[in-house]
Design an enzyme around this catalytic site. Structure first.
Site, PDB file in Angstrom:
ATOM      1  N   ARG A  51       0.819  -1.218   0.000  1.00 46.06           N
ATOM      2  CA  ARG A  51       0.000   0.000   0.000  1.00 46.06           C
ATOM      3  C   ARG A  51       0.852   1.267   0.000  1.00 46.06           C
ATOM      4  NH1 ARG A  51      -3.150  -1.347   5.293  1.00 46.06           N
ATOM      5  NH2 ARG A  51      -0.967  -1.761   5.698  1.00 46.06           N
ATOM      6  N   HIS A 177      10.349 -22.908   5.153  1.00 41.77           N
ATOM      7  CA  HIS A 177      11.745 -22.618   4.816  1.00 41.77           C
ATOM      8  C   HIS A 177      12.699 -23.684   5.337  1.00 41.77           C
ATOM      9  CE1 HIS A 177      11.683 -20.691   8.794  1.00 41.77           C
ATOM     10  NE2 HIS A 177      12.951 -20.989   8.823  1.00 41.77           N
ATOM     11  N   LYS A 181      16.609 -25.696   3.636  1.00 38.99           N
ATOM     12  CA  LYS A 181      17.936 -25.756   4.259  1.00 38.99           C
ATOM     13  C   LYS A 181      18.732 -26.884   3.629  1.00 38.99           C
ATOM     14  CE  LYS A 181      16.545 -24.064   8.824  1.00 38.99           C
ATOM     15  NZ  LYS A 181      17.413 -22.951   9.145  1.00 38.99           N
ATOM     16  N   GLU A 215      16.069 -23.054  20.583  1.00 44.02           N
ATOM     17  CA  GLU A 215      16.414 -21.658  20.331  1.00 44.02           C
ATOM     18  C   GLU A 215      16.822 -20.999  21.633  1.00 44.02           C
ATOM     19  OE1 GLU A 215      13.689 -19.760  17.125  1.00 44.02           O
ATOM     20  OE2 GLU A 215      12.414 -21.041  18.329  1.00 44.02           O
ATOM     21  N   HIS A 239       7.544 -27.319  10.647  1.00 43.10           N
ATOM     22  CA  HIS A 239       8.967 -27.653  10.492  1.00 43.10           C
ATOM     23  C   HIS A 239       9.324 -29.044  11.032  1.00 43.10           C
ATOM     24  CE1 HIS A 239       9.058 -23.531   9.510  1.00 43.10           C
ATOM     25  NE2 HIS A 239       9.174 -23.054  10.726  1.00 43.10           N
ATOM     26  N   LYS A 328      11.915 -22.228  23.207  1.00 47.29           N
ATOM     27  CA  LYS A 328      12.582 -20.916  23.226  1.00 47.29           C
ATOM     28  C   LYS A 328      13.370 -20.811  24.527  1.00 47.29           C
ATOM     29  CE  LYS A 328       9.936 -19.089  19.838  1.00 47.29           C
ATOM     30  NZ  LYS A 328      10.591 -18.898  18.551  1.00 47.29           N
TER      31      LYS A 328
HETATM   32  P1  NAP Z   1       5.049  -7.225   7.901  1.00 47.01           P
HETATM   33  O1  NAP Z   1       6.415  -6.728   8.219  1.00 47.01           O
HETATM   34  O2  NAP Z   1       3.922  -6.808   8.772  1.00 47.01           O
HETATM   35  O3  NAP Z   1       4.745  -6.769   6.407  1.00 47.01           O
HETATM   36  C1  NAP Z   1       3.466  -6.900   5.836  1.00 47.01           C
HETATM   37  C2  NAP Z   1       3.506  -6.376   4.414  1.00 47.01           C
HETATM   38  O4  NAP Z   1       2.180  -6.437   3.891  1.00 47.01           O
HETATM   39  C3  NAP Z   1       3.968  -4.943   4.302  1.00 47.01           C
HETATM   40  O5  NAP Z   1       4.763  -4.807   3.146  1.00 47.01           O
HETATM   41  C4  NAP Z   1       2.668  -4.175   4.118  1.00 47.01           C
HETATM   42  O6  NAP Z   1       2.975  -3.023   3.409  1.00 47.01           O
HETATM   43  C5  NAP Z   1       1.872  -5.178   3.302  1.00 47.01           C
HETATM   44  N1  NAP Z   1       0.422  -4.977   3.403  1.00 47.01           N
HETATM   45  C6  NAP Z   1      -0.334  -4.921   4.519  1.00 47.01           C
HETATM   46  N2  NAP Z   1      -1.630  -4.737   4.198  1.00 47.01           N
HETATM   47  C7  NAP Z   1      -1.695  -4.693   2.846  1.00 47.01           C
HETATM   48  C8  NAP Z   1      -2.749  -4.518   1.917  1.00 47.01           C
HETATM   49  N3  NAP Z   1      -4.008  -4.345   2.303  1.00 47.01           N
HETATM   50  N4  NAP Z   1      -2.438  -4.541   0.613  1.00 47.01           N
HETATM   51  C9  NAP Z   1      -1.164  -4.695   0.185  1.00 47.01           C
HETATM   52  N5  NAP Z   1      -0.131  -4.864   1.018  1.00 47.01           N
HETATM   53  C10 NAP Z   1      -0.385  -4.848   2.337  1.00 47.01           C
HETATM   54  O7  NAP Z   1       4.987  -8.807   7.830  1.00 47.01           O
HETATM   55  P2  NAP Z   1       6.187  -9.813   7.487  1.00 47.01           P
HETATM   56  O8  NAP Z   1       6.899 -10.123   8.751  1.00 47.01           O
HETATM   57  O9  NAP Z   1       6.974  -9.297   6.342  1.00 47.01           O
HETATM   58  O10 NAP Z   1       5.396 -11.136   7.094  1.00 47.01           O
HETATM   59  C11 NAP Z   1       4.768 -11.318   5.847  1.00 47.01           C
HETATM   60  C12 NAP Z   1       4.203 -12.729   5.792  1.00 47.01           C
HETATM   61  O11 NAP Z   1       5.259 -13.653   5.938  1.00 47.01           O
HETATM   62  C13 NAP Z   1       3.218 -13.056   6.925  1.00 47.01           C
HETATM   63  O12 NAP Z   1       2.264 -13.980   6.445  1.00 47.01           O
HETATM   64  C14 NAP Z   1       4.099 -13.754   7.956  1.00 47.01           C
HETATM   65  O13 NAP Z   1       3.368 -14.632   8.769  1.00 47.01           O
HETATM   66  C15 NAP Z   1       5.039 -14.501   7.051  1.00 47.01           C
HETATM   67  N6  NAP Z   1       6.329 -14.838   7.647  1.00 47.01           N
HETATM   68  C16 NAP Z   1       7.169 -13.858   8.078  1.00 47.01           C
HETATM   69  C17 NAP Z   1       8.400 -14.195   8.611  1.00 47.01           C
HETATM   70  C18 NAP Z   1       9.371 -13.141   9.070  1.00 47.01           C
HETATM   71  O14 NAP Z   1      10.482 -13.512   9.462  1.00 47.01           O
HETATM   72  N7  NAP Z   1       9.039 -11.872   9.020  1.00 47.01           N
HETATM   73  C19 NAP Z   1       8.780 -15.547   8.709  1.00 47.01           C
HETATM   74  C20 NAP Z   1       7.902 -16.525   8.254  1.00 47.01           C
HETATM   75  C21 NAP Z   1       6.695 -16.149   7.719  1.00 47.01           C
HETATM   76  P3  NAP Z   1       2.096  -1.676   3.405  1.00 47.01           P
HETATM   77  O15 NAP Z   1       1.854  -1.305   4.830  1.00 47.01           O
HETATM   78  O16 NAP Z   1       2.963  -0.727   2.656  1.00 47.01           O
HETATM   79  O17 NAP Z   1       0.857  -2.016   2.679  1.00 47.01           O
END
Ligand code: NAP
Length: 481
Positions: A51, A177, A181, A215, A239, A328
């Protein structure tokens, strides 16, 4: 030993959630590393979408910052400038109608089209619907979805059904993921590319298996998020289940996506329901490092640790338990699988004690490698005394520095998406079967009144978990890095 890099086909990859944490820490740095390794054609496009209202250049600056931070690129790295030229950005709200035609106009016919859903799962349906509705995705497009894939069987089924409205199973890449590995894939190589282990890989020769993912970090900073899931949902259902499957499955007829996933599915379906006595839950506690404080809920019953004894009801594993534990704030950060074989049935060395059981330990992290404990004669005079020694192999030592410089799981998995290889991704029925097994465990816990067993931060977990082993006359391996 230098690993071979085979370039992938020219592609357009759209990252929904490109401004988020996962894109910054893993996806963009991973793509950069594959680019510098020569695997990504310079004609490819990587288009960010979220967004946040910004243009291509602003996104490139954001990506450069993330890549410098998480891939260690130098400020003036010429390859970084080349990589940034591949990037573009389209502001899109997954729930709105703006931006989709702009995205469509950027997609090039003839290139592989992949869409990475790095957003909350509640947006998967909106994005899938609009990609199909606006004619951006076609029958050859691929979508990549992140964990968590549901929080129980019903929500996983609903998610599968939503995606299935617009994409076939062959187009859906569900990321775990762990499967990307290097050492996890090595489990298959060790088992199915050596004649040594497979004949012994069954209940006749294996006493038990231990799978540990420990962890040192707690949940501070993301406690309220973690508190809604807990160790079973966060680690076991996905996992650890995958590790268990790779250790326990029958040899697939071919290293082919569906052949491998068929065999994994059979293992999950053969898991016996867990008895309450076979599971221990824990919560870390301690001065300045306390789960209840980190979770922001003094009454939370969510587990930060779980240990369980799992039985697989099939010919190969009848009578050989698999002990799983993850937690953890434990003593050390380590992931390993230990296969303890049975003791020799008879000892010919009367005065030297009974030979100890062989043990094969596969270390996933840190210091990936294998360790096989074997009995030998203790050197020197003084008769025949037996001693157990490790045949220890660190992959870094065995394969040299280039061998140790292995692609991160995300790098490998994204390249597999572009290649169209689903072997290392979870199939919809696998995910559902895993939830079907974990759901009753979670439900019975939620219905009960018990609190998780406390364990000290920095320890090996709760005392109860030790008893889970002791009552079977077995012991956990020490948790150490
Ligand atoms: P995050 O930091 O909260 O990022 C969410 C992203 O979604 C942002 O780029 C946000 O950007 C975008 N977004 C939110 N609402 C939106 C909308 N209505 N339309 C379009 N874009 C939108 O989350 P994240 O940690 O990157 O995680 C993303 C996914 O990966 C989740 O499903 C999470 O469970 C999974 N995941 C994350 C990790 C990790 O290490 N972070 C690990 C495993 C899995 P804007 O605000 O600019 O829209």
């Amino acid at each position: 030993m230098v690993s071979r890099v085979i370039p992938v086909d020219d592609f357009d990859l759209v990252i929904f959630g490109a401004t988020g944490d996962l894109a910054h820490r893993k996806i963009l740095p991973g793509l950069f590393r594959r680019f510098t390794a020569g695997q990504i054609p310079a004609s490819s496009q990587i288009i960010g979408a979220a967004r946040t209202d910004q243009d291509d250049d602003a996104f490139r600056a954001e990506a450069a910052k993330a890549i410098r931070e998480y891939a260690g690129a130098a400020e003036d790295d010429p390859q970084l400038a080349e990589f940034l030229a591949l990037l573009g950005y389209v502001p899109i709200d997954a729930k709105g109608e703006g931006g989709w035609q702009e995205l469509k106009s950027r997609m090039r016919p003839g290139a592989v089209h992949a869409f990475y859903f790095s957003v909350a799962p509640s947006l998967f349906g909106d994005i899938a619907e609009r990609l199909a509705g606006h004619g951006i995705a076609d029958d050859d497009s691929r979508i990549v979805v992140e964990k968590p894939f549901g929080r129980d069987l019903a929500s996983a089924r609903a998610l599968n059904a939503t995606l299935a409205q617009h994409f076939t199973e062959q187009q859906i890449y569900r990321i775990d993921h762990y499967l990307g590995k290097e050492t996890v894939q090595n489990l298959m190589a060790v088992r199915f590319a050596n004649v040594l282990f497979e004949p012994l890989w069954n209940a006749q020769y294996v006493d038990h298996v231990q799978i540990t993912v420990a962890e040192t970090v707690g949940v501070a900073g993301r406690g309220s998020y973690y508190d809604k899931s807990g160790a079973i949902r966060d680690m076991v259902q996905n996992h650890m289940m995958q590790l268990l499957c790779l250790i326990a499955m029958e040899p697939p007829y071919h290293f082919d996506p569906d052949a491998v996933r068929d065999e994994k599915l059979k293992v999950i379906r053969a898991l016996e329901p867990l008895e309450p006595a076979d599971i221990v839950r824990g919560q870390y506690q301690g001065e300045g490092s306390d789960y209840l404080t980190d979770a922001g809920d003094a009454d939370s019953r969510t587990e930060s640790y779980v240990a369980m004894k799992v039985r697989i009801s099939n010919w190969r594993w009848q009578g050989t338990p698999f002990y799983l534990r993850t937690g953890k704030k434990l003593r050390a950060r380590t992931s390993e699988i230990a296969i303890t074989f049975k003791e020799p049935p008879h000892s010919i060395f009367d005065d030297s004690g009974h030979p100890k059981a062989n043990e094969l330990v596969i270390r996933l992290q840190p210091n990936e490698g294998m360790n096989l404990k074997v009995m030998i004669k203790e050197p020197g005079p003084g008769g025949m005394r037996l001693v157990q020694v490790p045949l220890d192999m660190s992959f870094a030592d065995a394969l040299g520095p280039e061998g140790a410089d292995m692609p991160d799981a995300y790098e490998r998995l994204i390249m597999d998406v572009i290649r169209g290889n689903q072997t290392l991704f979870m199939r919809g029925d696998e995910v559902e079967a895993a939830w079907a097994w974990t759901d009753p465990i979670i439900k019975s816990w939620e219905e009960g009144k018990r609190r998780p067993e406390p364990y000290d931060s920095g320890s090996s977990g709760p005392e109860e978990a030790l008893r889970l082993m002791h009552r079977d006359n077995r012991r956990w391996r020490e948790i150490r890095a």
